[in-house]
Design an enzyme around this catalytic site. Structure first.
Site, short mmCIF file in Angstrom:
data_model
loop_
_atom_site.label_atom_id
_atom_site.label_comp_id
_atom_site.label_asym_id
_atom_site.label_seq_id
_atom_site.Cartn_x
_atom_site.Cartn_y
_atom_site.Cartn_z
N ARG A 269 0.91 -1.27 -0.01
CA ARG A 269 -0.06 0.06 -0.01
C ARG A 269 1.01 1.24 0.04
NH1 ARG A 269 -2.61 -3.66 3.17
NH2 ARG A 269 -1.52 -3.12 5.02
N GLU B 212 2.82 -6.22 13.52
CA GLU B 212 1.85 -6.29 14.62
C GLU B 212 1.12 -7.75 14.50
OE1 GLU B 212 -1.48 -3.71 13.49
OE2 GLU B 212 -2.27 -3.76 15.45
#
Ligand code: AMP
Length: 174
Positions: free
Chosen positions: A62, A99
């Site tokens: 992205r 994460e």
């Protein structure tokens, strides 16, 4: 926060439990599909360091979508930092924790001229591991990181703490 923050914030969709249970995924596709919001993001990301950047680095995948127009807007070159195994020529690589999971990123060894001033761009700053690894790649390749700009910062994950001494700019902070 910036003048376009509310517009940008309204075009980011929360998707619960993606890609795994417990993660609240920040989906930027509604923002990308809205010309006004997308243009505001590119304009604001390009304001930072616009006069002093030789290369803009985008982090797969992205980050590419944001970094390429920022590079064009800023009169700079674009350099991709990619997941392991995607770049064809000789690379430097860095591994780090995410994460959710872990990853290895790479950059071409000859992506920068010596001393190039580099802006790193990504969509989300979460734990900071990706940005930290990317900054290290840029340094190993002989260039200087002048800043890290992200669309959205998840401040509760304290990603900034992994980026000491670097100018970190976020258009929206949650
Ligand atoms: P981190 O290395 O933890 O800062 O993670 C940053 C990278 O993972 C970015 O490239 C993001 O695209 C992606 N990412 C991490 N957490 C999220 C999230 N909650 N929503 C969307 N993307 C995320």
């Amino acid at each position: 926060m910036t003048k376009a923050s509310e517009l940008i914030r309204s075009r980011i969709r929360d998707v619960a439990d993606y890609p795994k249970t417990g993660v609240l995924f920040k989906d930027i596709t509604p923002l990308l599909g809205d010309h006004t919001a997308f243009a505001a993001v590119i304009d604001e990301l390009s304001e930072v360091h616009a006069n002093g950047v030789d290369k803009v680095v985008g982090i797969e995948a992205r980050g590419f979508i944001l970094a390429a127009p920022v590079a064009y807007h800023s009169g700079a070159g674009f350099v991709p930092v990619r997941k392991k195994g995607k770049l064809p020529a000789a690379t430097f690589e860095e591994s780090y924790d995410l994460e959710y999971g872990s990853a290895t990123v790479e950059v071409h060894q000859d992506a920068f001229a010596p001393g190039d001033r580099v802006l790193i761009v990504d969509d989300v700053l979460a734990t900071g591991g990706t940005a930290q690894a990317t900054a290290e790649l840029v340094r190993r390749a002989g260039a200087e990181v002048v800043g890290i700009s992200v669309l959205l910062e998840l401040s509760f994950l304290n990603g900034r703490e992994r980026l000491p001494g670097l100018l970190v700019r976020s258009l929206v902070v949650v």
